[in-house]
Design a protein around this motif. Structure first.
Motif, PDB file in Angstrom:
ATOM      1  N   LEU A 170       0.821  -1.212   0.000  1.00  0.00           N
ATOM      2  CA  LEU A 170       0.000   0.000   0.000  1.00  0.00           C
ATOM      3  C   LEU A 170       0.854   1.261   0.000  1.00  0.00           C
ATOM      4  O   LEU A 170       0.506   2.262  -0.660  1.00  0.00           O
ATOM      5  N   ARG A 171       1.971   1.243   0.709  1.00  0.00           N
ATOM      6  CA  ARG A 171       2.875   2.389   0.693  1.00  0.00           C
ATOM      7  C   ARG A 171       3.406   2.635  -0.722  1.00  0.00           C
ATOM      8  O   ARG A 171       3.518   3.788  -1.160  1.00  0.00           O
ATOM      9  N   PHE A 172       3.727   1.579  -1.415  1.00  0.00           N
ATOM     10  CA  PHE A 172       4.236   1.737  -2.780  1.00  0.00           C
ATOM     11  C   PHE A 172       3.143   2.327  -3.682  1.00  0.00           C
ATOM     12  O   PHE A 172       3.412   3.229  -4.491  1.00  0.00           O
ATOM     13  N   LEU A 173       1.930   1.812  -3.567  1.00  0.00           N
ATOM     14  CA  LEU A 173       0.852   2.287  -4.431  1.00  0.00           C
ATOM     15  C   LEU A 173       0.548   3.764  -4.206  1.00  0.00           C
ATOM     16  O   LEU A 173       0.151   4.480  -5.140  1.00  0.00           O
ATOM     17  N   THR A 174       0.738   4.236  -2.995  1.00  0.00           N
ATOM     18  CA  THR A 174       0.405   5.631  -2.679  1.00  0.00           C
ATOM     19  C   THR A 174       1.585   6.576  -2.845  1.00  0.00           C
ATOM     20  O   THR A 174       1.382   7.751  -3.162  1.00  0.00           O
ATOM     21  N   ASP A 175       2.813   6.104  -2.649  1.00  0.00           N
ATOM     22  CA  ASP A 175       3.969   7.009  -2.602  1.00  0.00           C
ATOM     23  C   ASP A 175       4.845   6.963  -3.860  1.00  0.00           C
ATOM     24  O   ASP A 175       5.572   7.928  -4.120  1.00  0.00           O
ATOM     25  N   PHE A 176       4.831   5.880  -4.615  1.00  0.00           N
ATOM     26  CA  PHE A 176       5.750   5.791  -5.742  1.00  0.00           C
ATOM     27  C   PHE A 176       5.255   6.640  -6.906  1.00  0.00           C
ATOM     28  O   PHE A 176       4.067   6.603  -7.274  1.00  0.00           O
ATOM     29  N   GLY A 177       6.178   7.356  -7.504  1.00  0.00           N
ATOM     30  CA  GLY A 177       5.863   8.157  -8.686  1.00  0.00           C
ATOM     31  C   GLY A 177       4.835   9.216  -8.387  1.00  0.00           C
ATOM     32  O   GLY A 177       4.920   9.954  -7.401  1.00  0.00           O
ATOM     33  N   SER A 178       3.818   9.280  -9.244  1.00  0.00           N
ATOM     34  CA  SER A 178       2.781  10.296  -9.083  1.00  0.00           C
ATOM     35  C   SER A 178       1.744   9.904  -8.033  1.00  0.00           C
ATOM     36  O   SER A 178       0.863  10.686  -7.711  1.00  0.00           O
ATOM     37  N   GLY A 179       1.841   8.647  -7.540  1.00  0.00           N
ATOM     38  CA  GLY A 179       0.950   8.226  -6.475  1.00  0.00           C
ATOM     39  C   GLY A 179      -0.441   7.845  -6.923  1.00  0.00           C
ATOM     40  O   GLY A 179      -1.351   7.798  -6.098  1.00  0.00           O
ATOM     41  N   ASP A 180      -0.631   7.574  -8.229  1.00  0.00           N
ATOM     42  CA  ASP A 180      -1.963   7.251  -8.734  1.00  0.00           C
ATOM     43  C   ASP A 180      -2.119   5.767  -9.041  1.00  0.00           C
ATOM     44  O   ASP A 180      -3.016   5.370  -9.765  1.00  0.00           O
ATOM     45  N   PHE A 181      -1.250   4.924  -8.472  1.00  0.00           N
ATOM     46  CA  PHE A 181      -1.353   3.489  -8.690  1.00  0.00           C
ATOM     47  C   PHE A 181      -2.407   2.842  -7.803  1.00  0.00           C
ATOM     48  O   PHE A 181      -2.616   1.634  -7.857  1.00  0.00           O
ATOM     49  N   THR A 182      -3.063   3.644  -6.977  1.00  0.00           N
ATOM     50  CA  THR A 182      -4.128   3.088  -6.143  1.00  0.00           C
ATOM     51  C   THR A 182      -5.395   2.825  -6.953  1.00  0.00           C
ATOM     52  O   THR A 182      -6.361   2.288  -6.418  1.00  0.00           O
ATOM     53  N   LYS A 183      -5.395   3.212  -8.209  1.00  0.00           N
ATOM     54  CA  LYS A 183      -6.532   2.997  -9.092  1.00  0.00           C
ATOM     55  C   LYS A 183      -6.141   2.009 -10.203  1.00  0.00           C
ATOM     56  O   LYS A 183      -5.026   2.056 -10.723  1.00  0.00           O
ATOM     57  N   ALA A 184      -7.068   1.130 -10.554  1.00  0.00           N
ATOM     58  CA  ALA A 184      -6.919   0.214 -11.694  1.00  0.00           C
ATOM     59  C   ALA A 184      -5.674  -0.654 -11.562  1.00  0.00           C
ATOM     60  O   ALA A 184      -4.869  -0.761 -12.491  1.00  0.00           O
ATOM     61  N   GLY A 185      -5.520  -1.277 -10.395  1.00  0.00           N
ATOM     62  CA  GLY A 185      -4.398  -2.181 -10.160  1.00  0.00           C
ATOM     63  C   GLY A 185      -4.864  -3.615  -9.980  1.00  0.00           C
ATOM     64  O   GLY A 185      -5.901  -3.873  -9.344  1.00  0.00           O
ATOM     65  N   LEU A 186      -4.105  -4.554 -10.541  1.00  0.00           N
ATOM     66  CA  LEU A 186      -4.400  -5.981 -10.424  1.00  0.00           C
ATOM     67  C   LEU A 186      -3.264  -6.652  -9.672  1.00  0.00           C
ATOM     68  O   LEU A 186      -2.101  -6.576 -10.088  1.00  0.00           O
ATOM     69  N   VAL A 187      -3.579  -7.306  -8.529  1.00  0.00           N
ATOM     70  CA  VAL A 187      -2.588  -7.940  -7.668  1.00  0.00           C
ATOM     71  C   VAL A 187      -2.780  -9.454  -7.741  1.00  0.00           C
ATOM     72  O   VAL A 187      -3.908  -9.943  -7.557  1.00  0.00           O
ATOM     73  N   PHE A 188      -1.696 -10.174  -7.978  1.00  0.00           N
ATOM     74  CA  PHE A 188      -1.755 -11.637  -8.090  1.00  0.00           C
ATOM     75  C   PHE A 188      -1.247 -12.289  -6.814  1.00  0.00           C
ATOM     76  O   PHE A 188      -0.129 -11.992  -6.349  1.00  0.00           O
ATOM     77  N   ARG A 202      -9.035  -8.632   1.947  1.00  0.00           N
ATOM     78  CA  ARG A 202      -9.687  -8.095   3.151  1.00  0.00           C
ATOM     79  C   ARG A 202      -8.692  -7.327   4.013  1.00  0.00           C
ATOM     80  O   ARG A 202      -9.021  -6.269   4.563  1.00  0.00           O
ATOM     81  N   LEU A 203      -7.449  -7.838   4.120  1.00  0.00           N
ATOM     82  CA  LEU A 203      -6.452  -7.157   4.938  1.00  0.00           C
ATOM     83  C   LEU A 203      -6.071  -5.812   4.329  1.00  0.00           C
ATOM     84  O   LEU A 203      -5.899  -4.816   5.057  1.00  0.00           O
ATOM     85  N   LEU A 204      -5.942  -5.753   3.000  1.00  0.00           N
ATOM     86  CA  LEU A 204      -5.633  -4.464   2.360  1.00  0.00           C
ATOM     87  C   LEU A 204      -6.747  -3.457   2.600  1.00  0.00           C
ATOM     88  O   LEU A 204      -6.488  -2.250   2.800  1.00  0.00           O
ATOM     89  N   GLY A 205      -8.005  -3.941   2.583  1.00  0.00           N
ATOM     90  CA  GLY A 205      -9.116  -3.033   2.857  1.00  0.00           C
ATOM     91  C   GLY A 205      -9.065  -2.486   4.273  1.00  0.00           C
ATOM     92  O   GLY A 205      -9.299  -1.284   4.498  1.00  0.00           O
ATOM     93  N   ILE A 206      -8.750  -3.346   5.256  1.00  0.00           N
ATOM     94  CA  ILE A 206      -8.674  -2.901   6.651  1.00  0.00           C
ATOM     95  C   ILE A 206      -7.516  -1.929   6.842  1.00  0.00           C
ATOM     96  O   ILE A 206      -7.652  -0.883   7.508  1.00  0.00           O
ATOM     97  N   VAL A 207      -6.348  -2.256   6.260  1.00  0.00           N
ATOM     98  CA  VAL A 207      -5.175  -1.386   6.402  1.00  0.00           C
ATOM     99  C   VAL A 207      -5.419  -0.042   5.723  1.00  0.00           C
ATOM    100  O   VAL A 207      -5.037   1.019   6.251  1.00  0.00           O
ATOM    101  N   ALA A 208      -6.037  -0.058   4.535  1.00  0.00           N
ATOM    102  CA  ALA A 208      -6.319   1.201   3.839  1.00  0.00           C
ATOM    103  C   ALA A 208      -7.249   2.086   4.656  1.00  0.00           C
ATOM    104  O   ALA A 208      -7.066   3.316   4.727  1.00  0.00           O
TER     105      ALA A 208
END
Length: 636
Positions: A444-462, A474-480
């Motif tokens: 989550l830190r990477f998605l929010t802080d890396f580059g322009s910080g817009d990776f929190t949208k339209a991301g697919l995690v395997f 579920r854990l990512l939702g709670i942490v977010a």
């Protein structure tokens, strides 16, 4: 006294032996006595009394009877020997001289030699003196000829099968200008339903090749050959084979199975089915998709119906085999067989699907006589971004005059059969093994802080499994929510029904879901053009799976990023093996970029870089989120 020891049925040996002669004589005496007149009772009584007295003596004296017995035998031997010598013919006998002189002469000399050398008992049985001892062993054999070194049939190129026809990735051309031309109605449908007017490179190559074959077959049924297509994921392979099939069948009169499309997963069935429904709007063609939700019996009723019989069937190989074995499918009119994601399907041996299907196609076509009926041979089309070079697997398809189409940026990369989208950027970052416990927080830190910080949208995690995907989402939702990050997370996996997955895909495409956590169920064929980032949270198990995972982004010439999270030195070794799996991946002259993980961006000039500094407070809040997840699980 010796009569009871012998049986008259036992054959008598004629060897010159005094003891045997005594026994013979006793035996003859017994026979004579038995044959005498039975009226001689007195003689029998005397013999019986004599035997009884001898038996009483044996009981009384024991050893004395044995000694007396030996003396009797010795006397008998002397007596018999004297009789033999008396009966032996003399040397003056003419018969003796004429018949037995030489034999008795050798016997006499032999007896004299034995008397001189000692008794017969002292003669050794064998004498090994003077004989050279030898050890038994195998008979010497000539040296066997050496076999020549056997060469493996596995190669990293398909040059042995067909000469590749290359097409550059960047090539684009309007559908309306393809030669031979596409039907005007299909071109309008592409613009209206799909919103596209230009064809990609793989679509140009496949469509023009098949349309040219269709034009030639108008005047001649001579088969032109099968197709093997090697193109990157997201390059438009689905439309590449759907457009020529629809154009070839749009004027059919009687419905019959004329095209079978095989795919490895149920989501891919839905995608191809949806594409064909859009493409055939205004065209009288019946499209049917085999699904697990529908029984085989219900599907069979549609297959054998006269009016509603399908023209195009989309299915997984297993369901097709079931219908073939139950004689539900008539493949006598089959014109096209499409094997999408061929590398995965050829690795599956479920029900021996390939041999059964190809044998049924050959059997149905063999019943037709080309001189009596105009019939076109079935054309096989094999598509994959990781096209196999295993001759053993390809042989099951029984390809006829195969033609190899390779969508590649350079003709020099002959051996690279794994194709990457040319707009894809591959990246990875490494973290210490001690941070593995906080890996979701790091993501989550990477998605929010890396580059322009817009990776929190339209991301697919395997993730690696269904359980991991559900737990991570579920854990990512709670942490977010705990850290105030406005991100909506959902998971999709093989435990969901097809309708549930479609709802999640639609919400993700519309932007109602920001991050989608999935298993490899999405790694094959699914086309979601909104995906901008693919994250390998758990590393894939092979190079092929890596190619198909990161290929979910950068589709249709759009930009995309494929990111891998590597934990510790062990995972880094595996990552290098998977990502740099030999000289078989075409990265379009690009490389895999490492993102430097630093504590402070000002302390490092490395580019690109990612600042990661987890404080004690951050770790405590994350552990609080873990307790909340544990509470939810146990409350269920």
């Amino acid at each position: 006294m010796f009569a009871a020891r012998y049986d008259g049925t036992v054959p008598v040996k004629t060897t010159f032996n005094p003891k045997s002669l005594i026994r013979k004589r006793r035996h003859q005496e017994v026979e004579v006595e038995v044959g005498e007149d039975e009226d001689d009772e007195e003689r029998e009584q005397q013999r019986s009394e004599k035997s009884s007295s001898e038996a009483e003596k044996n009981e009384d004296f024991g050893m004395e009877d044995v000694i007396e017995h030996d003396d009797i035998i010795e006397n008998e031997q002397v007596k018999i020997t004297a009789e033999i010598q008396a009966e032996t013919p003399s040397e003056n006998d003419e018969t003796f001289s004429s018949k037995h002189a030489s034999v008795f002469k050798r016997f006499t000399s032999s007896v004299h030699r034995r008397q001189q050398d000692g008794s017969q008992d002292d003669i050794p049985i064998s004498d090994d003196e003077g004989v050279e001892a030898s050890v038994l062993g195998p008979i010497p054999q000539p040296a066997l000829p050496k076999d020549t070194k056997l060469m493996t049939s596995t190669t990293r190129t398909l040059d042995w099968l067909a000469e590749p026809q290359y097409s550059k990735v960047e090539t684009m051309k309007p559908f309306a200008k393809l030669e031979p031309p596409i039907d005007a109605g299909i071109v309008k449908t592409l613009e209206k339903e799909f919103g596209i007017s230009d064809a990609f490179s793989v679509q140009i190559s496949v469509i023009e090749t098949l349309l040219a074959d269709q034009k030639k077959n108008i005047l001649s049924p001579i088969p032109r050959g099968d197709l093997l297509v090697n193109a990157a994921t997201g390059s438009g392979k689905t439309l590449a084979y759907c457009v020529p099939i629809v154009q070839a069948l749009k004027n059919r009169r009687v419905p019959s199975i004329r095209a079978v499309i095989l795919v490895p997963t149920r989501p891919l069935i839905t995608q191809v089915y949806s594409t064909l429904l859009k493409l055939t709007k205004g065209i009288d063609l019946n499209i049917m998709a085999f699904k697990n939700e529908v029984s085989v019996k219900d599907e069979a009723e549609k297959l054998v119906a006269i009016s509603g019989r399908p023209d195009i069937v989309i299915s997984t190989p297993g369901r097709v085999v079931e219908h073939i074995q139950q004689n539900h499918m008539d493949l006598s009119q089959l014109r096209y067989l499409v094997v999408d994601e061929a590398d995965r399907l050829l690795n599956q041996s479920f029900q021996n699907w390939c041999d059964i299907l190809i044998s049924e196609i050959d059997r149905a076509s063999a019943q037709e006589n080309i001189s009596q009926r105009w019939r076109l041979k079935c054309t096989k089309m094999i598509f994959s971004a990781t096209l196999t070079t295993d001759s053993g697997k390809l042989s099951h398809l029984k390809l006829f005059n195969p033609r190899l189409l390779v969508v590649n940026s350079s003709e020099g990369l002959v051996k690279e059969l794994y194709q990457m989208p040319h707009t894809l950027e591959e990246m990875y970052f490494r973290i210490h093994a001690s941070l593995n416990f906080y890996k979701p927080l790091v993501l989550l830190r990477f998605l929010t802080d890396f580059g322009s910080g817009d990776f929190t949208k339209a991301g697919l995690v395997f993730a690696k499994s269904n359980e991991s995907a559900i737990r991570l989402a579920r854990l990512l939702g709670i942490v977010a929510e705990e850290f105030g990050i406005p991100t909506k997370v959902a998971s999709v996996n093989s435990t969901l029904s097809n309708s549930e997955r479609q709802k999640i895909f639609k919400a993700f495409a519309n932007g109602d879901i920001d991050i989608l956590v999935s298993t490899d169920v999405l790694a094959r064929g699914m086309s979601l053009d909104t995906i901008r980032l693919v994250v390998n949270y758990d590393l894939p198990l092979s190079t092929k799976e890596y190619i198909h995972r990161v290929g979910r982004t950068a589709r249709a010439n759009q930009a995309g990023v494929g990111l891998s999270i590597v934990v510790g030195d062990g995972e880094f070794k595996w990552f290098k093996k998977v990502v740099y799996g030999g000289a078989v991946i075409n990265r379009n002259n690009k490389s895999v970029t490492e993102i430097a993980v630093v504590r402070n961006l000002e302390e490092s000039e490395a580019q690109p870089r990612f600042a990661l500094d987890l404080t004690s407070e951050d770790k405590a809040r994350y552990e609080k989120c873990l307790l909340a997840l544990e509470k939810e699980v146990f409350q269920r």
